[in-house]
Design a protein around this motif. Sequence first.
Motif, PDB file in Angstrom:
ATOM      1  N   LEU A 201       0.810  -1.215   0.000  1.00 48.41           N
ATOM      2  CA  LEU A 201       0.000   0.000   0.000  1.00 48.41           C
ATOM      3  C   LEU A 201       0.842   1.263   0.000  1.00 48.41           C
ATOM      4  O   LEU A 201       0.613   2.168  -0.814  1.00 48.41           O
ATOM      5  CB  LEU A 201      -0.933  -0.009   1.222  1.00 48.41           C
ATOM      6  CG  LEU A 201      -1.979  -1.132   1.265  1.00 48.41           C
ATOM      7  CD1 LEU A 201      -2.798  -1.034   2.534  1.00 48.41           C
ATOM      8  CD2 LEU A 201      -2.873  -1.083   0.039  1.00 48.41           C
ATOM      9  N   THR A 202       1.810   1.319   0.905  1.00 43.53           N
ATOM     10  CA  THR A 202       2.615   2.542   0.985  1.00 43.53           C
ATOM     11  C   THR A 202       3.374   2.802  -0.312  1.00 43.53           C
ATOM     12  O   THR A 202       3.366   3.923  -0.842  1.00 43.53           O
ATOM     13  CB  THR A 202       3.602   2.439   2.161  1.00 43.53           C
ATOM     14  OG1 THR A 202       2.871   2.200   3.367  1.00 43.53           O
ATOM     15  CG2 THR A 202       4.408   3.720   2.312  1.00 43.53           C
ATOM     16  N   PHE A 205       0.819   3.833  -3.074  1.00 44.19           N
ATOM     17  CA  PHE A 205       0.365   5.224  -2.988  1.00 44.19           C
ATOM     18  C   PHE A 205       1.476   6.185  -3.389  1.00 44.19           C
ATOM     19  O   PHE A 205       1.226   7.227  -4.016  1.00 44.19           O
ATOM     20  CB  PHE A 205      -0.122   5.529  -1.568  1.00 44.19           C
ATOM     21  CG  PHE A 205      -1.459   4.925  -1.249  1.00 44.19           C
ATOM     22  CD1 PHE A 205      -2.545   5.106  -2.093  1.00 44.19           C
ATOM     23  CD2 PHE A 205      -1.632   4.169  -0.099  1.00 44.19           C
ATOM     24  CE1 PHE A 205      -3.778   4.560  -1.796  1.00 44.19           C
ATOM     25  CE2 PHE A 205      -2.859   3.620   0.200  1.00 44.19           C
ATOM     26  CZ  PHE A 205      -3.944   3.797  -0.653  1.00 44.19           C
ATOM     27  N   THR A 235      -5.768  12.955  -2.558  1.00 42.01           N
ATOM     28  CA  THR A 235      -6.283  11.718  -1.958  1.00 42.01           C
ATOM     29  C   THR A 235      -5.178  10.679  -1.800  1.00 42.01           C
ATOM     30  O   THR A 235      -5.080   9.995  -0.766  1.00 42.01           O
ATOM     31  CB  THR A 235      -7.412  11.142  -2.832  1.00 42.01           C
ATOM     32  OG1 THR A 235      -8.455  12.116  -2.967  1.00 42.01           O
ATOM     33  CG2 THR A 235      -7.984   9.872  -2.222  1.00 42.01           C
ATOM     34  N   ALA A 236      -4.334  10.545  -2.822  1.00 41.42           N
ATOM     35  CA  ALA A 236      -3.241   9.580  -2.754  1.00 41.42           C
ATOM     36  C   ALA A 236      -2.258   9.937  -1.644  1.00 41.42           C
ATOM     37  O   ALA A 236      -1.782   9.057  -0.904  1.00 41.42           O
ATOM     38  CB  ALA A 236      -2.509   9.512  -4.093  1.00 41.42           C
ATOM     39  N   ASP A 238      -2.952  11.697   1.096  1.00 45.33           N
ATOM     40  CA  ASP A 238      -3.595  11.443   2.391  1.00 45.33           C
ATOM     41  C   ASP A 238      -3.542   9.957   2.742  1.00 45.33           C
ATOM     42  O   ASP A 238      -3.254   9.572   3.896  1.00 45.33           O
ATOM     43  CB  ASP A 238      -5.046  11.927   2.372  1.00 45.33           C
ATOM     44  CG  ASP A 238      -5.146  13.449   2.324  1.00 45.33           C
ATOM     45  OD1 ASP A 238      -4.141  14.111   2.657  1.00 45.33           O
ATOM     46  OD2 ASP A 238      -6.214  13.956   1.934  1.00 45.33           O
ATOM     47  N   ASN A 239      -3.825   9.114   1.768  1.00 41.71           N
ATOM     48  CA  ASN A 239      -3.784   7.678   2.028  1.00 41.71           C
ATOM     49  C   ASN A 239      -2.358   7.192   2.253  1.00 41.71           C
ATOM     50  O   ASN A 239      -2.136   6.235   3.019  1.00 41.71           O
ATOM     51  CB  ASN A 239      -4.422   6.917   0.872  1.00 41.71           C
ATOM     52  CG  ASN A 239      -5.940   6.974   0.908  1.00 41.71           C
ATOM     53  OD1 ASN A 239      -6.598   6.177   1.573  1.00 41.71           O
ATOM     54  ND2 ASN A 239      -6.507   7.950   0.197  1.00 41.71           N
ATOM     55  N   GLU A 242      -1.732   7.995   5.793  1.00 36.91           N
ATOM     56  CA  GLU A 242      -2.439   7.051   6.656  1.00 36.91           C
ATOM     57  C   GLU A 242      -1.726   5.694   6.697  1.00 36.91           C
ATOM     58  O   GLU A 242      -1.620   5.056   7.753  1.00 36.91           O
ATOM     59  CB  GLU A 242      -3.880   6.879   6.169  1.00 36.91           C
ATOM     60  CG  GLU A 242      -4.772   8.068   6.396  1.00 36.91           C
ATOM     61  CD  GLU A 242      -4.981   8.354   7.869  1.00 36.91           C
ATOM     62  OE1 GLU A 242      -4.947   7.397   8.676  1.00 36.91           O
ATOM     63  OE2 GLU A 242      -5.148   9.524   8.227  1.00 36.91           O
ATOM     64  N   SER A 243      -1.250   5.240   5.545  1.00 40.51           N
ATOM     65  CA  SER A 243      -0.555   3.950   5.527  1.00 40.51           C
ATOM     66  C   SER A 243       0.746   4.017   6.309  1.00 40.51           C
ATOM     67  O   SER A 243       1.124   3.055   7.000  1.00 40.51           O
ATOM     68  CB  SER A 243      -0.275   3.527   4.077  1.00 40.51           C
ATOM     69  OG  SER A 243       0.649   4.413   3.451  1.00 40.51           O
TER      70      SER A 243
END
Length: 422
Positions: A201-202, A205, A235-236, A238-239, A242-243
């Motif tokens: 995920l990280t 993104f 959005t990318a 921010d995610n 978060e990741s």
Amino acid sequence: MAQQLARERWQAALQHAFFLTVLALSVLGTLAGTDMTTRAALPQLGLAVGFIAWYTYWIVLRGGADRPPMPYLIGAAVGWAVMAAVDPALLPVGLAVLAPYCLRRAGWSAAGVLVVGAIWLGQRFATDGYVDVREFLGCALGMAAAVTIVGYIATLEREGHKRQRLLDELTATQAERAAAEHSAGVLAERQRLAREVHDTLTQGFASISMLLDSVRDELAPGAPAARRVEQAMRTARDNLAESRRLVHALRPAPLDGTPLTDAVRELIGRLAEETGIEAFTTVTGQPVALPACTEGELLRVVQEALTNARRHAQAASVSVTLSYLDDVLAIDIQDDGTGFTPATRHPGVGMTTMRERVASVGGALAVESAPGEGTTVTVTLPLPAVSPTGAPSSDSVDFPADTPTYGLPDDAGRITRAVSVP
């Protein structure tokens, strides 16, 4: 535990059987040895029934089989004296008096056997004016046999208790090992998940953000597609943030050998760097090393409280205070944000998780807040006892010289109030 209870029940049953056997043989032997009418035998039988009732009340009903109470011993001794006065042939009833002690206290029971034997010999001498050799030898052999049996039973009892202690220690050791293995498994699984999130995920993104940045550069400024790309980039990012926070939550600093105080300062530094919020860390008292799992849970609680202050409180200043008292660690996370009314607000998943984490390490969590007055989250945790030789005497914490600080240094140049990590 079940085996111990079963052994204690069998032991109590054996003790009661010993009491009844000695009492019955003494009374029946006395009645059979003389030509006695039923009316003349009533005093002996009445005393025996009263003796049984006294034993039943104190030892059977009151649970005195393990530790006979003193009232039982006094009352039984008085009853024995009365029975011996009524009929000297009832002197062996003294062994029934000692029944609760014979299986558990070898010294008491052996002394009682010797006293009973000596009294019996004295009674024979007072009655006949002499003691026959056969009576003396019979009494001596009887006392020796009784003392030997009592000692043997007491030895078995001690061995049984020793074996039970070893079993209890083994059970406790196995439980501790199982808990340690479970904790190690949980930490290993968290590390695995952290690696998976970081590598999938990280990284994904981050790649999306780079690609969108390249696409934006190729679009004309102000074009509708450029605005859509800008929204997708936001959005990318921010995610991605978060990741990264998720990875830090799964792999807290204590897993890498970092003390709790340093890990909290790192969180505060990251918060100030990412948001521009004025953040402070205060450490008072002498820091005490805690188990890695405990420090990990506390760090996650601090991290969640800082995340709440970052997302919801609209705070301009956040401070974390770690107070190492004599036997308690108190952690206060305070912000000057909008605040809320705890009584009227339904606790969210984050707050519930924080309470569960604190409870899992034996601590307590409290939240104080009011609209417009900010929020304070307080965590209290009992500290393990530290030996006087191993505990430092200073109540101050030495920080590196290059660490930016707020507060007044003492005479030794140490900061004892507040530390700000930008």
